[in-house]
Design a protein around this motif. Structure first.
Motif, PDB file in Angstrom:
ATOM      1  N   LYS A  98      13.243  12.629   3.003  1.00  0.00           N
ATOM      2  CA  LYS A  98      13.922  11.728   1.821  1.00  0.00           C
ATOM      3  C   LYS A  98      13.450  10.112   1.969  1.00  0.00           C
ATOM      4  CE  LYS A  98      18.446  13.007   2.645  1.00  0.00           C
ATOM      5  NZ  LYS A  98      18.230  14.062   3.604  1.00  0.00           N
ATOM      6  N   LEU A  99      13.481   9.905   3.477  1.00  0.00           N
ATOM      7  CA  LEU A  99      13.332   8.870   3.951  1.00  0.00           C
ATOM      8  C   LEU A  99      11.645   8.286   2.753  1.00  0.00           C
ATOM      9  CD1 LEU A  99      12.524   6.658   5.815  1.00  0.00           C
ATOM     10  CD2 LEU A  99      12.352   7.473   7.021  1.00  0.00           C
ATOM     11  N   ARG A 113      22.799   3.853  -0.422  1.00  0.00           N
ATOM     12  CA  ARG A 113      23.363   5.088  -1.378  1.00  0.00           C
ATOM     13  C   ARG A 113      22.969   6.400  -1.724  1.00  0.00           C
ATOM     14  NH1 ARG A 113      24.572  -0.369  -2.903  1.00  0.00           N
ATOM     15  NH2 ARG A 113      24.186   0.326  -5.122  1.00  0.00           N
ATOM     16  N   GLU A 114      21.743   6.172  -2.337  1.00  0.00           N
ATOM     17  CA  GLU A 114      21.161   7.774  -2.841  1.00  0.00           C
ATOM     18  C   GLU A 114      20.639   8.372  -1.927  1.00  0.00           C
ATOM     19  OE1 GLU A 114      21.079   8.556  -5.511  1.00  0.00           O
ATOM     20  OE2 GLU A 114      20.451  10.512  -5.587  1.00  0.00           O
ATOM     21  N   GLN A 162      27.232   7.237   7.182  1.00  0.00           N
ATOM     22  CA  GLN A 162      26.516   7.307   6.585  1.00  0.00           C
ATOM     23  C   GLN A 162      24.874   7.298   7.318  1.00  0.00           C
ATOM     24  OE1 GLN A 162      27.455   3.229   4.573  1.00  0.00           O
ATOM     25  NE2 GLN A 162      29.044   3.442   5.584  1.00  0.00           N
ATOM     26  N   ALA A 163      24.253   8.482   6.937  1.00  0.00           N
ATOM     27  CA  ALA A 163      23.088   8.548   7.577  1.00  0.00           C
ATOM     28  C   ALA A 163      22.238   6.704   7.835  1.00  0.00           C
ATOM     29  CB  ALA A 163      21.934   9.583   7.911  1.00  0.00           C
ATOM     30  N   TRP A 164      21.935   6.297   6.874  1.00  0.00           N
ATOM     31  CA  TRP A 164      21.363   5.446   6.943  1.00  0.00           C
ATOM     32  C   TRP A 164      22.340   3.283   6.359  1.00  0.00           C
ATOM     33  CZ3 TRP A 164      16.515   4.764   2.841  1.00  0.00           C
ATOM     34  CH2 TRP A 164      15.500   3.302   3.199  1.00  0.00           C
ATOM     35  N   VAL A 165      22.231   3.148   7.449  1.00  0.00           N
ATOM     36  CA  VAL A 165      22.906   1.601   7.344  1.00  0.00           C
ATOM     37  C   VAL A 165      21.929   0.511   7.727  1.00  0.00           C
ATOM     38  CG1 VAL A 165      24.947   0.784   8.407  1.00  0.00           C
ATOM     39  CG2 VAL A 165      25.175   2.593   8.242  1.00  0.00           C
ATOM     40  N   LYS A 166      22.523  -0.905   6.602  1.00  0.00           N
ATOM     41  CA  LYS A 166      20.953  -1.104   6.536  1.00  0.00           C
ATOM     42  C   LYS A 166      20.061  -0.992   6.731  1.00  0.00           C
ATOM     43  CE  LYS A 166      25.276  -4.232   7.896  1.00  0.00           C
ATOM     44  NZ  LYS A 166      25.670  -4.954   7.429  1.00  0.00           N
ATOM     45  N   ASN A 167      19.038  -1.963   7.954  1.00  0.00           N
ATOM     46  CA  ASN A 167      17.230  -1.431   8.024  1.00  0.00           C
ATOM     47  C   ASN A 167      17.303  -0.609   9.192  1.00  0.00           C
ATOM     48  OD1 ASN A 167      18.634  -3.059   9.898  1.00  0.00           O
ATOM     49  ND2 ASN A 167      16.907  -4.057  10.498  1.00  0.00           N
ATOM     50  N   CYS A 168      18.646   0.318   8.985  1.00  0.00           N
ATOM     51  CA  CYS A 168      18.859   2.016  10.256  1.00  0.00           C
ATOM     52  C   CYS A 168      18.926   2.815  10.281  1.00  0.00           C
ATOM     53  CB  CYS A 168      19.381   1.457  11.702  1.00  0.00           C
ATOM     54  SG  CYS A 168      19.512   2.714  12.650  1.00  0.00           S
ATOM     55  N   LEU A 169      18.079   4.231   9.808  1.00  0.00           N
ATOM     56  CA  LEU A 169      18.123   5.251   9.055  1.00  0.00           C
ATOM     57  C   LEU A 169      18.099   6.265  10.309  1.00  0.00           C
ATOM     58  CD1 LEU A 169      17.729   7.357   7.037  1.00  0.00           C
ATOM     59  CD2 LEU A 169      15.796   7.982   8.041  1.00  0.00           C
ATOM     60  N   SER A 170      19.329   7.801  10.379  1.00  0.00           N
ATOM     61  CA  SER A 170      19.182   8.059  11.836  1.00  0.00           C
ATOM     62  C   SER A 170      18.948   9.816  11.201  1.00  0.00           C
ATOM     63  CB  SER A 170      21.156   7.950  12.532  1.00  0.00           C
ATOM     64  OG  SER A 170      22.137   8.706  11.755  1.00  0.00           O
TER      65      SER A 170
END
Ligand code: FAD
Length: 499
Positions: free
Chosen positions: A356-357, A372-373, A323-331
């Protein structure tokens, strides 16, 4: 701060990923959201990464960068594609060009007409229908244009540059727009008790840096996304067995070619990337098939000019963050996964991550459906690049080493199997495969690696053969003529530098 926008964003890490994110966010929301970037000069960056694909032009355009100025500051040159040597078999080479085959933008069916002529032993090389390839072979350069009536509209162009200088350039840009840089070592991540969201990062000495949203750009370690949030990693080493690279700059042979060269070696491959002041070289290899010391020797024995530094060893595990994005954190960047630089896609994946962000920009509340998207799209992009890379290794005639025997006979993802099957029949490219690479890319690499379709699109037979012959001959001639009239790449750069 405005409306529903997050009040603060903290970017952790200041490599290419961190500063690309900082620059883009400063431009998009910097007047409303406080953006800080924390990086550790003691840790440093990965410090390699020099070749890009044409979409980078869109990113720089979005930032409003002046091309000549950016290239001067990053020692940049132009890139029209990649020359692949010894990949299909020893002493064979082919070119993967940017842009499209044909002499106008509506000629995207060119390879089908070529397949018809080729079946009769006519039509020359597919490369003869690619202006980028002919320009590369002749060492020429001219800038692409968007006017479809101009033959230069078929040209696709990217850059070679020093990624560390690019990060510095974007740092100055972002700081001008108000991004605050902090030089601190992050030692811990504090999660909120009630929902596990990231609350703050803790620096050496105890300082807490809190924010509403975090972007993890800490490189391979994935300090927030993996160490704290346990996103998980999907390992693709069984399909892409290279796990190390030696990188070294060299003085070069004086020629600044407008293309990257990739030469297959016994247990991997070697890149050659010409910048203005030096050449970047690297040997990507599988440590299961060659020792680090042997791989180093192979690199040093095959560089142009003198090595300008001690070779640097990088170790990596090919794959993607589940998962590249989890909760309030994007990698972003290496924190979100790594695919070897065979098709120069890492910086591009940072760019698509940022795009995308912005498409799913988080409000004060994070929306699970949007996360999720984002993750589904990121997965699709990584998998499309993965399949494209595997294609190079798997579709080969090479049987001269254990490495190539492994790659040639290994199982491959079903998605790639169906792409190859589709192409093998009538030379068609799956629209699903177009996510990051154009039809030209898939066609050039499939044909280059030796997949010759059994037949061609039946619609091609609607045109009488003499008309096809004439049209294709005119196309070849127009392409040659256009290339012949261009300045050399070196002359183009020289004029740009002097302007
Ligand atoms: P890094 O450069 O590793 O930056 C990480 C940042 O995080 C640094 O600023 C560091 O100080 C900071 N940091 C880490 N831990 C902490 C901490 N605890 N506290 C504070 N700060 C911290 N890409 C391409 O597009 N084209 C190429 O040709 C290409 N070639 C490559 C060749 C190789 C061998 C490799 C390994 C990669 C290549 N790449 C290429 C990928 C490219 O180098 C990276 O995608 C790009 O540089 C982004 O790196 P990054 O910013 O994610 O990570």
């Amino acid at each position: 701060m405005a409306g529903n926008l997050p009040g603060s964003i903290l970017i952790v890490g200041g490599g290419t990923a961190g500063w690309m994110a900082a620059a883009a966010l400063a431009r998009a929301v910097g007047r409303h959201t406080r953006i800080q970037l924390v990086e550790s000069s003691a840790i440093g960056t990965v410090g390699v990464g020099e070749a890009t694909i044409p979409a980078i032009r869109g990113f720089n355009h979005m930032l409003g960068l002046d091309e000549a100025d950016f290239l001067r500051h990053t020692q940049g040159t132009y890139k029209l594609g990649i020359e692949f040597r010894d990949w299909t078999r020893l002493n064979h080479s082919y070119f993967h060009p940017f842009g499209v085959h044909g002499a106008s933008l509506d000629a995207n069916y060119t390879h089908q007409y070529w397949l018809r002529l080729n079946a009769m032993g006519e039509g020359g090389r597919l490369e003869d229908y690619s202006l980028c390839t002919i320009m590369a072979e002749q060492g020429r350069y001219m800038a692409p244009v968007t006017d479809p009536r101009n033959i230069m509209s078929v040209v696709g162009s990217a850059y070679h540059f020093d990624a560390s200088l690019y990060a510095d350039y974007l740092r100055r840009y972002a700081e001008r727009l108000g991004v605050i840089r902090l030089d601190r070592k992050v030692v811990d991540v504090a999660l909120r008790g009630e929902d596990g969201f990231v609350e703050a990062v803790i620096c050496d000495g105890g300082e807490r840096l809190a924010a509403d949203f975090f972007i993890d750009c800490t490189g391979f370690t994935g300090l927030l996304i993996e160490k704290a949030l346990k996103a998980g990693y999907e390992d693709w080493t069984h399909w892409l067995p290279c796990d190390r690279a030696w990188a070294v700059p060299s003085s070069g042979d004086g020629r600044i070619t407008p293309f990257t060269r990739s030469t297959a070696r016994e247990a991997g491959w070697q890149w050659r990337i010409p910048l203005r002041h030096r050449v970047g070289n690297g040997h990507v290899f599988s440590s299961a098939h060659v020792s680090e010391e042997q791989a180093r020797e192979v690199l040093l024995a095959n560089i142009d000019g003198q090595a300008l530094a001690e070779p640097k060893l990088l170790r990596f595990v090919t794959g993607r963050r589940k998962q590249a994005w989890v909760k309030n954190c994007l990698s972003l960047g290496l924190a979100s996964g790594f695919l070897e630089p065979l098709e120069s896609t890492s910086i591009h994946l940072i760019q698509t991550g940022i795009t995308k962000l912005l498409d799913f920009f988080p409000g004060r509340q994070i929306d699970g459906a949007e996360v999720r998207e984002y993750n589904a799209l990121a997965q699709g992009e990584f998998e499309a690049v993965r399949d494209f890379l595997i294609l190079h290794y798997h579709v080969t005639e090479r049987s001269d080493s254990s490495f190539w025997n492994h790659c040639r006979t290994m199982d491959i993802p079903d998605s790639l199997k169906s792409r190859i099957e589709l192409f093998r029949r009538r030379g068609r490219v799956s629209t699903r495969a177009r996510a990051l690479f154009t039809d030209t890319s898939w066609i050039a690499v499939m044909i280059g690696q030796g997949i010759m379709p059994e037949t061609y699109d039946p619609l091609v037979d609607l045109h009488p053969l003499p008309a096809v012959r004439e049209r294709m001959a005119t196309m070849r001639a127009r392409i040659r003529q256009a290339a012949d009239s261009m300045p050399t790449h070196e002359a183009f750069l020289g004029k740009q530098a002097a302007a």
